[in-house]
Enzyme design. Structure first.
Site, PDB file in Angstrom:
ATOM      1  N   CYS A 125      -4.574  53.513  84.898  1.00  0.00           N
ATOM      2  CA  CYS A 125      -4.165  53.892  86.035  1.00  0.00           C
ATOM      3  C   CYS A 125      -3.620  55.486  85.852  1.00  0.00           C
ATOM      4  CB  CYS A 125      -3.304  53.473  86.674  1.00  0.00           C
ATOM      5  SG  CYS A 125      -3.437  51.839  87.018  1.00  0.00           S
ATOM      6  N   GLY A 133      -7.018  64.289  90.302  1.00  0.00           N
ATOM      7  CA  GLY A 133      -7.944  64.487  89.810  1.00  0.00           C
ATOM      8  C   GLY A 133      -6.911  64.548  88.011  1.00  0.00           C
ATOM      9  N   PHE A 184     -42.106  59.513  89.660  1.00  0.00           N
ATOM     10  CA  PHE A 184     -42.520  58.541  90.841  1.00  0.00           C
ATOM     11  C   PHE A 184     -43.159  58.818  91.834  1.00  0.00           C
ATOM     12  CE2 PHE A 184     -42.218  53.720  89.337  1.00  0.00           C
ATOM     13  CZ  PHE A 184     -41.512  53.817  87.723  1.00  0.00           C
ATOM     14  N   GLU A 241     -13.941  59.572  84.088  1.00  0.00           N
ATOM     15  CA  GLU A 241     -13.115  60.384  82.900  1.00  0.00           C
ATOM     16  C   GLU A 241     -13.152  61.511  82.690  1.00  0.00           C
ATOM     17  OE1 GLU A 241     -13.173  58.193  79.030  1.00  0.00           O
ATOM     18  OE2 GLU A 241     -13.634  55.473  80.233  1.00  0.00           O
TER      19      GLU A 241
HETATM   20  N1  CAA Z   1      -5.305  65.258  71.822  1.00  0.00           N
HETATM   21  C1  CAA Z   1      -4.080  65.573  71.700  1.00  0.00           C
HETATM   22  N2  CAA Z   1      -3.259  66.356  72.364  1.00  0.00           N
HETATM   23  C2  CAA Z   1      -3.580  67.118  73.609  1.00  0.00           C
HETATM   24  C3  CAA Z   1      -5.566  66.973  73.706  1.00  0.00           C
HETATM   25  C4  CAA Z   1      -5.568  66.344  72.803  1.00  0.00           C
HETATM   26  N3  CAA Z   1      -7.262  65.521  73.303  1.00  0.00           N
HETATM   27  N4  CAA Z   1      -5.094  67.971  74.582  1.00  0.00           N
HETATM   28  C5  CAA Z   1      -4.114  68.589  74.752  1.00  0.00           C
HETATM   29  N5  CAA Z   1      -3.222  67.538  74.645  1.00  0.00           N
HETATM   30  C6  CAA Z   1      -1.872  68.634  74.150  1.00  0.00           C
HETATM   31  C7  CAA Z   1      -1.541  70.014  74.327  1.00  0.00           C
HETATM   32  O1  CAA Z   1      -2.069  69.920  72.397  1.00  0.00           O
HETATM   33  C8  CAA Z   1      -0.685  70.044  74.893  1.00  0.00           C
HETATM   34  O2  CAA Z   1       0.751  69.685  73.579  1.00  0.00           O
HETATM   35  P1  CAA Z   1       1.873  70.253  74.092  1.00  0.00           P
HETATM   36  O3  CAA Z   1       2.860  69.316  74.617  1.00  0.00           O
HETATM   37  O4  CAA Z   1       2.539  70.433  72.647  1.00  0.00           O
HETATM   38  O5  CAA Z   1       2.257  72.061  74.464  1.00  0.00           O
HETATM   39  C9  CAA Z   1      -0.126  69.214  76.079  1.00  0.00           C
HETATM   40  O6  CAA Z   1      -1.599  68.397  75.453  1.00  0.00           O
HETATM   41  C10 CAA Z   1      -0.826  70.499  77.136  1.00  0.00           C
HETATM   42  O7  CAA Z   1      -2.103  70.266  77.176  1.00  0.00           O
HETATM   43  P2  CAA Z   1      -3.023  71.535  78.767  1.00  0.00           P
HETATM   44  O8  CAA Z   1      -1.852  72.866  78.307  1.00  0.00           O
HETATM   45  O9  CAA Z   1      -3.712  71.757  77.608  1.00  0.00           O
HETATM   46  O10 CAA Z   1      -3.203  70.587  80.151  1.00  0.00           O
HETATM   47  P3  CAA Z   1      -3.409  70.884  80.898  1.00  0.00           P
HETATM   48  O11 CAA Z   1      -2.638  70.080  82.298  1.00  0.00           O
HETATM   49  O12 CAA Z   1      -4.372  72.365  80.957  1.00  0.00           O
HETATM   50  O13 CAA Z   1      -4.758  69.496  81.369  1.00  0.00           O
HETATM   51  C11 CAA Z   1      -7.053  69.236  80.786  1.00  0.00           C
HETATM   52  C12 CAA Z   1      -5.740  69.772  80.148  1.00  0.00           C
HETATM   53  C13 CAA Z   1      -8.144  68.702  79.755  1.00  0.00           C
HETATM   54  C14 CAA Z   1      -7.347  70.084  82.372  1.00  0.00           C
HETATM   55  C15 CAA Z   1      -6.628  67.135  81.447  1.00  0.00           C
HETATM   56  O14 CAA Z   1      -6.182  66.952  82.091  1.00  0.00           O
HETATM   57  C16 CAA Z   1      -8.126  66.312  81.028  1.00  0.00           C
HETATM   58  O15 CAA Z   1      -8.135  65.914  80.562  1.00  0.00           O
HETATM   59  N6  CAA Z   1      -8.230  66.610  82.865  1.00  0.00           N
HETATM   60  C17 CAA Z   1      -9.504  65.309  83.052  1.00  0.00           C
HETATM   61  C18 CAA Z   1      -8.890  63.955  83.362  1.00  0.00           C
HETATM   62  C19 CAA Z   1      -9.558  62.714  83.246  1.00  0.00           C
HETATM   63  O16 CAA Z   1     -10.283  62.730  82.220  1.00  0.00           O
HETATM   64  N7  CAA Z   1      -9.368  62.215  84.587  1.00  0.00           N
HETATM   65  C20 CAA Z   1     -10.233  61.071  84.505  1.00  0.00           C
HETATM   66  C21 CAA Z   1      -9.599  59.829  85.046  1.00  0.00           C
HETATM   67  S1  CAA Z   1      -9.966  58.090  83.816  1.00  0.00           S
HETATM   68  C22 CAA Z   1     -11.544  57.306  84.277  1.00  0.00           C
HETATM   69  O17 CAA Z   1     -12.096  58.108  85.073  1.00  0.00           O
HETATM   70  C23 CAA Z   1     -11.752  55.905  83.951  1.00  0.00           C
HETATM   71  C24 CAA Z   1     -11.832  55.657  84.962  1.00  0.00           C
HETATM   72  O18 CAA Z   1     -11.605  53.882  85.304  1.00  0.00           O
HETATM   73  C25 CAA Z   1     -12.971  55.367  86.446  1.00  0.00           C
END
Ligand code: CAA
Length: 388
Positions: A124, A131, A337, A362
């Site tokens: 969750c 999102g 098709f 995801e």
């Molecule tokens: N591994 C470890 N740490 C990470 C990381 C990773 N892959 N990516 C970022 N971080 C860390 C950064 O180093 C940073 O660390 P500090 O606090 O030390 O500075 C911190 O996390 C923040 O990183 P960002 O500044 O890059 O964060 P952001 O707010 O700009 O967001 C984003 C980045 C990539 C947009 C992220 O929010 C994201 O992935 N969004 C998409 C969310 C997603 O995939 N949702 C899907 C939900 S699940 C689903 O869909 C399944 C279902 O059941 C349907």
């Protein structure tokens, strides 16, 4: 050494998953799709033969399979029906944060529940107004004595209506942005309300629900890792699960491709099977190349995890390329098709509907590009710890 040759065990695993997909999933997939029927029988059977919970280590009752092995299973089951694969695979997403950051007791208790019987758990993260922007979440967890009290709503939750427990992300410090989010294991009780089952375009055999927490009390020991460190747990989880989505996307594309190839050999126009026309041959060739590259990128992103290495960019490469491929290949399969592709009786249209979610859940196709761009332009130098 670079070698993508599967071992005999991996070939046998893939064959077993394929047989299961053919006999148990394909045989009912289009029926389940009509009304969005819940595939409980298939869940029970998949659990019984070890096709669920593949990444849970043996010490917690799981199979302890590698990430690559998981991808082999995910591609085959999604070839059968990706809605069903999403259902049987979603425990992996809920369990990953527990494996990454849970205490030994939490792992034993909650992972054990998934391996003792065909129970389900949900991840969750997403909220109606948060999102892609995870840190915009509003769900709150407030510490009171030895408990946290949880309030808020999560949407688009896979298996939400059937889960026994949830991995939930909530703000523990609302003014600290991504540094104020914590992750918890939340068992289902009367304060956890399943609000809404979504009526979806595709993957109709999977359950997608809105879950609301109303003053839900969680023991403090259900906190995963440290307070306010939940955002990284979520990101590290997605690094580990996006290869599986890429494998699913590859499976959907392959299923549609095989149907298009068969049809192109049967359908006669201008006096020859349409497979004899270069226009169709080039479409088939492009589909084949994209599927091949999707699988290679997927396996590469999984193998890095199996080697204990960070795979953030590779995981996003695989997820974005395989998801876009699934959409393109299934659309082209319908095109092969012709008008019949638009008719449900010809079955191929289901793959096009199912493929769309690959570019959404995801992390959308745009979020994958954002991750790739950031990892390219501003690479994080620090090696992430194995757990938080
Ligand atoms: N591994 C470890 N740490 C990470 C990381 C990773 N892959 N990516 C970022 N971080 C860390 C950064 O180093 C940073 O660390 P500090 O606090 O030390 O500075 C911190 O996390 C923040 O990183 P960002 O500044 O890059 O964060 P952001 O707010 O700009 O967001 C984003 C980045 C990539 C947009 C992220 O929010 C994201 O992935 N969004 C998409 C969310 C997603 O995939 N949702 C899907 C939900 S699940 C689903 O869909 C399944 C279902 O059941 C349907």
């Amino acid at each position: 050494m670079v070698d993508f040759t599967l071992t005999d065990e991996q070939k046998a695993l893939r064959e077993m998953a394929h047989d299961f997909a053919e006999k148990e999933i394909r045989s009912v997939a289009w029926e389940l799709d009509v009304d969005g029927t819940w595939p409980q029988d298939i869940i029970n059977k998949a659990w019984e033969i070890g096709l669920m919970n593949s990444h849970i280590p043996e010490e917690y009752g799981g199979v302890g399979a590698s990430y690559l092995d998981g991808c082999l299973i995910e591609e085959e089951l999604a070839w059968g029906c990706s809605g069903v694969q999403t259902t049987v695979g979603a425990n992996g997403l809920a369990a990953a944060p527990v494996l990454l950051a849970g205490s030994e007791e939490t792992k034993k208790k909650y992972l054990g529940m998934l391996t003792e019987r065909p129970a389900l758990a949900s991840f969750c993260l997403t909220e109606p107004s948060a999102g892609s922007d995870v840190s915009g979440m509003r769900t709150r967890a407030v510490k009171k004595g030895d408990k946290y009290v949880l309030n808020g709503s999560k949407c688009f939750i896979t298996n939400g209506g059937y889960a026994d427990w949830y991995t939930v992300y909530a703000k523990t410090d609302p003014d600290a942005g991504h540094r104020g989010i914590s992750a918890f294991v939340v068992p289902k009780d009367d304060t956890v309300i399943v609000d809404k089952k979504e009526d979806k375009m595709g993957q109709r055999a999977s359950n997608t629900a809105t879950i609301t927490f109303n003053d839900t009390e969680i023991p403090a020991e259900n906190l995963l890792g440290e307070e306010n460190k939940g955002f990284k747990v979520a990101m590290m989880t997605l690094d580990r699960t996006r290869p599986g989505v890429a494998a699913m996307a590859t499976g959907i594309a392959r299923a549609a491709f095989e149907m298009a190839v068969d049809y192109s050999k049967e359908r006669v126009q201008f006096g020859v099977p349409i497979a004899m026309h270069q226009a169709i041959q080039f479409m088939i060739a492009d589909m084949s190349t994209k599927i091949h590259l999707s699988r290679l990128a997927t396996w590469n992103s999984a193998v890095l995890l199996d080697q204990g290495r960070r795979n953030t960019i590779e995981s996003s490469h695989a997820k974005r390329f395989a998801a876009d491929t699934a959409m393109e290949v299934t659309t082209d399969a319908v095109q092969v098709f012709g008008g019949y592709g638009f008719i449900k009786e010809y079955k191929v249209e289901k793959f096009m509907r199912d493929a769309k979610i690959m570019q959404l859940y995801e992390g959308t196709a745009q979020i994958q590009r954002l991750v790739i761009a950031r990892e390219t332009l501003l690479p994080r130098r620090v090696e992430e710890p194995a757990a938080v």
